[in-house]
Design an enzyme around this catalytic site. Structure first.
Site, PDB file in Angstrom:
ATOM      1  N   SER A 187       0.832  -1.202   0.000  1.00 39.65           N
ATOM      2  CA  SER A 187       0.000   0.000   0.000  1.00 39.65           C
ATOM      3  C   SER A 187       0.868   1.255   0.000  1.00 39.65           C
ATOM      4  CB  SER A 187      -0.959  -0.054   1.193  1.00 39.65           C
ATOM      5  OG  SER A 187      -1.998   0.874   1.061  1.00 39.65           O
ATOM      6  N   HIS A 385      -7.628  -5.987   0.489  1.00 40.95           N
ATOM      7  CA  HIS A 385      -6.412  -5.184   0.616  1.00 40.95           C
ATOM      8  C   HIS A 385      -5.453  -5.732   1.673  1.00 40.95           C
ATOM      9  CE1 HIS A 385      -4.197  -1.534  -0.307  1.00 40.95           C
ATOM     10  NE2 HIS A 385      -4.108  -1.235   0.978  1.00 40.95           N
TER      11      HIS A 385
END
Length: 433
Positions: A187, A385
């Site tokens: 990320s 995620h």
């Protein structure tokens, strides 16, 4: 102002806790937490649990290092130099792991030696380093500024890429006496690497391989509902600390997580910050996740991401018309030059279709900017995620492929050096005749 916001945050936690803990959907979340509860029970106060404790509890050696940035921030770095499963002596290839926003180096360690990438890399005879970017629970020092001053928090992920990452890499390479290292980011950890290589291209030659997990670079089609809800609140806030690591709150969570009757409620707090529970998520990590997260960020970090979504571009921070002219000498912030991003091997991008934060459309757009990029599409339609770090099958989908990428580079590099040595020896022999 800050104390008021912290009070509002506490109220929000209580409200969400009550609502989520009574949600029927959470009946599926109360899974096995025995191992992590046992681990956490070794600490009287869960808020005192630190990364060195997590690493040492698994019988791995751990070192603590610091790097000082050009703008005075003192960045904490942790090192796992070896493993008892590695029989190799002498220098080892270096791997640097960089965490995402609201996380710290702890994020990589939640699943333990069986599924945690840092441990697996150490077992495979790599020298593993984990950065804690400025503002997180381990990197809250500055040469002159104190954290209670708003000036301390005047940074976004731009400064992390411009300052924290280069200072960390310089320290690691100086310490290990090596010229380059392997890089893995999740990320925001991907964003900061792209910033560094585009703005300080001399660091390209110091990155052997780059594995980017769910990289938020272009965000036109990205960001989850949770981000959209919090955005209006951030608009009115100055650059200040957001989502700090609060020991008192974590101590309360500690007692809750240890109680078998409240495990569902404990899991509810995880949902508060993540919005959904992936069917792949290793639920045993939730107590440890809540013990160590969030780690603290500046409000400017998510603001900068929201700007990317609005513009559809990968650009520097937008300070507004007047300030942009003072800082950039133009009315709008300049784009980062992605054509300058060229490490020593092709960039590897891992992404999925069900990532609640990063759209596959934006990932594909990014990959087209780098003709040599290698994409790893996780085809499971429910891969989220955080699954890139804490899924039950993270080894198969992410960790083993990353280790293979690094190993392949090292083997090819050794083969190339042997060929070069052979050519030098042959030329020397021919010169004798």
């Amino acid at each position: 102002m800050q104390s008021f916001l912290y009070q509002m945050l506490a109220i929000l936690f209580v409200f969400s806790f009550v609502w989520l803990s009574n949600s029927i959907s959470l009946s599926e979340v109360g899974a096995r937490v025995e191992y992590n509860v046992w681990l956490l029970s070794r600490r009287c106060f869960i808020g005192g649990l630190e990364e060195v404790d997590i690493i040492a509890s698994h019988n791995y050696p751990v070192e603590t290092h610091t790097a000082v940035t050009r703008d005075g921030y003192i960045v904490s770095i942790f090192r796992i130099p070896s493993s008892k499963l590695c029989g190799q002596s002498g220098p080892k290839p270096v791997v640097l792991l960089t965490h995402g926003m609201t996380g710290s180096a702890d994020t990589w360690l939640l699943t333990g030696p069986r599924d945690g990438l840092p441990f697996l890399l150490a077992d495979a005879c790599y020298d593993v380093w984990l950065i804690n970017c400025r503002g997180t629970r381990y990197s809250r020092k500055h040469r002159t500024l104190k954290t209670w001053k708003l000036k301390f928090w005047r940074f976004s992920w731009h400064e992390l890429g411009m300052e924290d990452l280069p200072a960390t890499i310089d320290h690691i390479l100086t310490t290990t006496k090596q010229s380059s290292l392997h890089y893995v980011g999740h990320s925001q950890g991907c964003t900061v690497m792209v910033v560094m290589l585009s703005m300080r291209p001399e660091y390209n030659k110091r990155i052997r391989t780059a594995s980017l997990l769910a990289p938020p670079v272009f965000l036109k089609n990205s960001l989850s509902l949770g981000h959209k809800i919090i955005r209006p609140l951030l608009t009115f806030l100055p650059d200040m600390e957001l989502m700090p690591h609060m020991k008192s709150l974590n101590s309360a969570i500690s007692g809750m997580c240890k109680s078998s009757g409240l495990r569902t409620a404990c899991n509810a707090l995880y949902l508060l910050s993540n919005g959904q529970v992936s069917q792949h998520m290793n639920r045993t990590v939730i107590p440890l996740l809540l013990a160590t997260h969030p780690a603290g960020i500046s409000t400017r970090q998510p603001k900068h991401y929201f700007q990317l979504k609005d513009s559809g571009r990968f650009q520097q921070y937008d300070f507004g018309f007047a300030m942009n002219y003072l800082i950039y000498r133009q009315s709008s912030p300049p784009d980062y030059h992605l054509e300058r991003v060229s490490p020593l091997s092709a960039i590897h991008i891992f992404y999925s279709d069900d990532d609640g934060s990063i759209s596959p459309r934006d990932i594909q757009y990014l990959a087209r900017k780098w003709p040599n990029a290698v994409t790893h599409h996780i085809k499971d339609k429910t891969w989220d995620h955080m699954d890139f770090l804490i899924a039950n099958n993270v080894n198969e989908m992410v960790n083993y492929p990353i280790i293979k990428i690094i190993k392949s580079f090292e083997e090819n590099n050794k083969h190339s050096r042997r060929n070069q040595k052979g050519e030098i020896m042959m030329n020397a022999i021919l010169n004798e005749f």
